[in-house]
Write a protein that holds these residues in place. Sequence first.
Motif, PDB file in Angstrom:
ATOM      1  N   LEU A  49       0.826  -1.206   0.000  1.00  0.00           N
ATOM      2  CA  LEU A  49       0.000   0.000   0.000  1.00  0.00           C
ATOM      3  C   LEU A  49       0.863   1.259   0.000  1.00  0.00           C
ATOM      4  O   LEU A  49       0.570   2.233  -0.704  1.00  0.00           O
ATOM      5  CB  LEU A  49      -0.925  -0.003   1.209  1.00  0.00           C
ATOM      6  N   SER A  50       1.927   1.232   0.787  1.00  0.00           N
ATOM      7  CA  SER A  50       2.817   2.386   0.855  1.00  0.00           C
ATOM      8  C   SER A  50       3.522   2.611  -0.478  1.00  0.00           C
ATOM      9  O   SER A  50       3.667   3.755  -0.934  1.00  0.00           O
ATOM     10  CB  SER A  50       3.854   2.180   1.968  1.00  0.00           C
ATOM     11  N   ALA A  51       3.961   1.525  -1.117  1.00  0.00           N
ATOM     12  CA  ALA A  51       4.652   1.652  -2.406  1.00  0.00           C
ATOM     13  C   ALA A  51       3.747   2.299  -3.447  1.00  0.00           C
ATOM     14  O   ALA A  51       4.165   3.205  -4.183  1.00  0.00           O
ATOM     15  CB  ALA A  51       5.119   0.280  -2.882  1.00  0.00           C
ATOM     16  N   VAL A  52       2.512   1.857  -3.510  1.00  0.00           N
ATOM     17  CA  VAL A  52       1.596   2.419  -4.501  1.00  0.00           C
ATOM     18  C   VAL A  52       1.219   3.860  -4.140  1.00  0.00           C
ATOM     19  O   VAL A  52       1.028   4.699  -5.018  1.00  0.00           O
ATOM     20  CB  VAL A  52       0.353   1.530  -4.651  1.00  0.00           C
ATOM     21  N   HIS A  53       1.137   4.151  -2.834  1.00  0.00           N
ATOM     22  CA  HIS A  53       0.866   5.538  -2.411  1.00  0.00           C
ATOM     23  C   HIS A  53       1.959   6.476  -2.914  1.00  0.00           C
ATOM     24  O   HIS A  53       1.667   7.538  -3.488  1.00  0.00           O
ATOM     25  CB  HIS A  53       0.773   5.619  -0.890  1.00  0.00           C
ATOM     26  N   HIS A  54       3.208   6.081  -2.709  1.00  0.00           N
ATOM     27  CA  HIS A  54       4.305   6.937  -3.145  1.00  0.00           C
ATOM     28  C   HIS A  54       4.391   6.998  -4.666  1.00  0.00           C
ATOM     29  O   HIS A  54       4.750   8.048  -5.228  1.00  0.00           O
ATOM     30  CB  HIS A  54       5.618   6.447  -2.543  1.00  0.00           C
ATOM     31  N   ALA A  55       4.052   5.905  -5.325  1.00  0.00           N
ATOM     32  CA  ALA A  55       3.992   5.948  -6.786  1.00  0.00           C
ATOM     33  C   ALA A  55       2.911   6.924  -7.248  1.00  0.00           C
ATOM     34  O   ALA A  55       3.080   7.620  -8.255  1.00  0.00           O
ATOM     35  CB  ALA A  55       3.716   4.552  -7.339  1.00  0.00           C
ATOM     36  N   GLU A  56       1.810   6.987  -6.507  1.00  0.00           N
ATOM     37  CA  GLU A  56       0.735   7.918  -6.854  1.00  0.00           C
ATOM     38  C   GLU A  56       1.166   9.368  -6.650  1.00  0.00           C
ATOM     39  O   GLU A  56       0.787  10.253  -7.432  1.00  0.00           O
ATOM     40  CB  GLU A  56      -0.511   7.604  -6.018  1.00  0.00           C
ATOM     41  N   VAL A  57       1.953   9.618  -5.600  1.00  0.00           N
ATOM     42  CA  VAL A  57       2.470  10.973  -5.382  1.00  0.00           C
ATOM     43  C   VAL A  57       3.364  11.390  -6.556  1.00  0.00           C
ATOM     44  O   VAL A  57       3.236  12.500  -7.100  1.00  0.00           O
ATOM     45  CB  VAL A  57       3.259  11.043  -4.059  1.00  0.00           C
ATOM     46  N   GLY A  67       1.610   9.583 -15.165  1.00  0.00           N
ATOM     47  CA  GLY A  67       1.252   9.098 -13.843  1.00  0.00           C
ATOM     48  C   GLY A  67       0.755   7.668 -13.861  1.00  0.00           C
ATOM     49  O   GLY A  67       1.149   6.835 -13.026  1.00  0.00           O
ATOM     50  N   SER A  68      -0.123   7.351 -14.803  1.00  0.00           N
ATOM     51  CA  SER A  68      -0.623   5.983 -14.914  1.00  0.00           C
ATOM     52  C   SER A  68       0.513   5.008 -15.209  1.00  0.00           C
ATOM     53  O   SER A  68       0.529   3.879 -14.713  1.00  0.00           O
ATOM     54  CB  SER A  68      -1.678   5.901 -16.025  1.00  0.00           C
ATOM     55  N   LEU A  69       1.480   5.460 -16.001  1.00  0.00           N
ATOM     56  CA  LEU A  69       2.620   4.611 -16.341  1.00  0.00           C
ATOM     57  C   LEU A  69       3.462   4.314 -15.111  1.00  0.00           C
ATOM     58  O   LEU A  69       3.887   3.168 -14.895  1.00  0.00           O
ATOM     59  CB  LEU A  69       3.468   5.299 -17.416  1.00  0.00           C
ATOM     60  N   VAL A  70       3.696   5.338 -14.281  1.00  0.00           N
ATOM     61  CA  VAL A  70       4.480   5.137 -13.053  1.00  0.00           C
ATOM     62  C   VAL A  70       3.799   4.124 -12.143  1.00  0.00           C
ATOM     63  O   VAL A  70       4.443   3.205 -11.612  1.00  0.00           O
ATOM     64  CB  VAL A  70       4.679   6.478 -12.320  1.00  0.00           C
ATOM     65  N   LEU A  71       2.493   4.267 -11.957  1.00  0.00           N
ATOM     66  CA  LEU A  71       1.762   3.341 -11.103  1.00  0.00           C
ATOM     67  C   LEU A  71       1.820   1.924 -11.644  1.00  0.00           C
ATOM     68  O   LEU A  71       2.029   0.955 -10.903  1.00  0.00           O
ATOM     69  CB  LEU A  71       0.309   3.804 -10.983  1.00  0.00           C
ATOM     70  N   ALA A  72       1.617   1.764 -12.956  1.00  0.00           N
ATOM     71  CA  ALA A  72       1.613   0.432 -13.559  1.00  0.00           C
ATOM     72  C   ALA A  72       2.972  -0.244 -13.411  1.00  0.00           C
ATOM     73  O   ALA A  72       3.056  -1.439 -13.072  1.00  0.00           O
ATOM     74  CB  ALA A  72       1.224   0.527 -15.033  1.00  0.00           C
ATOM     75  N   ASN A 288      -6.546   3.827 -18.245  1.00  0.00           N
ATOM     76  CA  ASN A 288      -5.084   3.821 -18.384  1.00  0.00           C
ATOM     77  C   ASN A 288      -4.437   2.981 -17.288  1.00  0.00           C
ATOM     78  O   ASN A 288      -3.492   2.219 -17.539  1.00  0.00           O
ATOM     79  CB  ASN A 288      -4.536   5.249 -18.311  1.00  0.00           C
ATOM     80  N   LEU A 289      -4.945   3.129 -16.067  1.00  0.00           N
ATOM     81  CA  LEU A 289      -4.407   2.363 -14.945  1.00  0.00           C
ATOM     82  C   LEU A 289      -4.631   0.872 -15.138  1.00  0.00           C
ATOM     83  O   LEU A 289      -3.714   0.062 -14.974  1.00  0.00           O
ATOM     84  CB  LEU A 289      -5.051   2.835 -13.642  1.00  0.00           C
ATOM     85  N   GLY A 290      -5.871   0.492 -15.467  1.00  0.00           N
ATOM     86  CA  GLY A 290      -6.191  -0.923 -15.597  1.00  0.00           C
ATOM     87  C   GLY A 290      -5.471  -1.583 -16.749  1.00  0.00           C
ATOM     88  O   GLY A 290      -4.767  -2.594 -16.575  1.00  0.00           O
ATOM     89  N   LEU A 291      -5.614  -1.034 -17.960  1.00  0.00           N
ATOM     90  CA  LEU A 291      -4.992  -1.643 -19.135  1.00  0.00           C
ATOM     91  C   LEU A 291      -3.479  -1.502 -19.097  1.00  0.00           C
ATOM     92  O   LEU A 291      -2.752  -2.387 -19.563  1.00  0.00           O
ATOM     93  CB  LEU A 291      -5.559  -1.013 -20.403  1.00  0.00           C
ATOM     94  N   GLY A 292      -2.986  -0.398 -18.530  1.00  0.00           N
ATOM     95  CA  GLY A 292      -1.542  -0.243 -18.394  1.00  0.00           C
ATOM     96  C   GLY A 292      -0.937  -1.283 -17.473  1.00  0.00           C
ATOM     97  O   GLY A 292       0.153  -1.808 -17.730  1.00  0.00           O
ATOM     98  N   SER A 293      -1.653  -1.619 -16.396  1.00  0.00           N
ATOM     99  CA  SER A 293      -1.165  -2.658 -15.485  1.00  0.00           C
ATOM    100  C   SER A 293      -1.182  -4.026 -16.155  1.00  0.00           C
ATOM    101  O   SER A 293      -0.258  -4.831 -15.968  1.00  0.00           O
ATOM    102  CB  SER A 293      -2.032  -2.685 -14.224  1.00  0.00           C
ATOM    103  N   ALA A 294      -2.232  -4.302 -16.929  1.00  0.00           N
ATOM    104  CA  ALA A 294      -2.295  -5.579 -17.650  1.00  0.00           C
ATOM    105  C   ALA A 294      -1.141  -5.698 -18.631  1.00  0.00           C
ATOM    106  O   ALA A 294      -0.487  -6.750 -18.741  1.00  0.00           O
ATOM    107  CB  ALA A 294      -3.635  -5.701 -18.379  1.00  0.00           C
ATOM    108  N   MET A 295      -0.888  -4.607 -19.355  1.00  0.00           N
ATOM    109  CA  MET A 295       0.188  -4.614 -20.351  1.00  0.00           C
ATOM    110  C   MET A 295       1.556  -4.757 -19.692  1.00  0.00           C
ATOM    111  O   MET A 295       2.404  -5.531 -20.155  1.00  0.00           O
ATOM    112  CB  MET A 295       0.124  -3.328 -21.154  1.00  0.00           C
ATOM    113  N   ALA A 296       1.770  -4.014 -18.622  1.00  0.00           N
ATOM    114  CA  ALA A 296       3.049  -4.109 -17.920  1.00  0.00           C
ATOM    115  C   ALA A 296       3.229  -5.482 -17.291  1.00  0.00           C
ATOM    116  O   ALA A 296       4.341  -6.015 -17.250  1.00  0.00           O
ATOM    117  CB  ALA A 296       3.134  -3.025 -16.846  1.00  0.00           C
TER     118      ALA A 296
END
Length: 366
Positions: A49-57, A67-72, A288-296
């Motif tokens: 949770l912390s990792a994704v929080h900081h990725a969101e920042v 931003g979506s790319l960083v999170l994915a 972008n978040l959903g499909l980007g995560s699937a692709m990554a």
Amino acid sequence: MSSRFRFLAAHWPVVVPVLAALVLALTWGRSLTAAVVALVSCCLAGAVLSAVHHAEVIAHRVGEPFGSLVLAVAVTIIEVALIVTLMADGGDKSSSLARDTVFAAVMITCNGIVGLSLLVGALRRRVAVFNAEGTGAAFGTVATLAGLSLVLPTFTTSTPGPRFSPPQLVFAAFAALTLYGLFVATQTVRHRDYFLPVTAEGEVIDGDDHAHPPSARRALTSLGLLGLALVSVVGLAKGVSPAIESGVAAAGLPASVVGVVIAVLVLLPETIAALRAARRDRVQTSLNLGLGSAMASIGLTVPAVAVASVWLKGSLVLGLGATHMVLLALTVAVGTLTVIPGRATPLQGGVHLTLLAAYVVLAVSP
């Protein structure tokens, strides 16, 4: 006591990675009791949770679609670390772990995150509006990667079983990296406007007015804490991996459920971020978040496990069975029909969520 609790609650993104790293240092290489496993599991979940929080920042600092790319990418690094860690300890019994986890990620993202985002967006505005050009490009890339990496191995004849031969595996890894790199270039440089949110009238929204971007100092701090959290995730996952596999076996569930557990663990925060975006009428950001995560997940995991298979024991099983191929085919067909209009009603969201429910039921009771 109350002031200390308020301090911890306000600074949990900083406290949790440090605490997780401390627990990792104290438990590394030791046999863990049930109580310690529970503590490590809590720290592992907190580190994710912390990792994704900081990725969101960081994502908020650099803006969309970066931003979506960083999170994915952050989520996928966690996923790859967990997969390789469990495969290193599992031997032959974990030969299909990468396939199970990647397919679970594809189903959760393409049906779960996409379905929830469309449902929330459509319920707020009657119709969820997104950019068909960008979403179609992303979904087409996901479908191609899934077909090459997860379906094709079932039908090759060079090696017995649903496996790639070494030259085929090299090609699959190279193709995955190439397609992912081409998509990133398309998303962030050449056709960036295709991946920005749009209004109900189809006008592109370039910028986000819901909050001021964080300062450069805060973004750099989050970058360092993100690295610390990711290291903690890798180490803590290695410590609890025997407990995860033993728990699944004790419950009488198929071994493939381990892959589902990993995918759910790393994608839950991503799902929350997508729902937040959909509630702000940024459905394109959610997609972008959903499909980007699937692709990554496919584009980075397959090359990573291909390299890891050089020193890991046992074979690497990537090909899907007949039931999962049917679910993937339905996902591709339904997703294509959803993307083409650039608009979706609650019905489309419900259809995708039904496909996800079918996958979960069949994963538990094949």
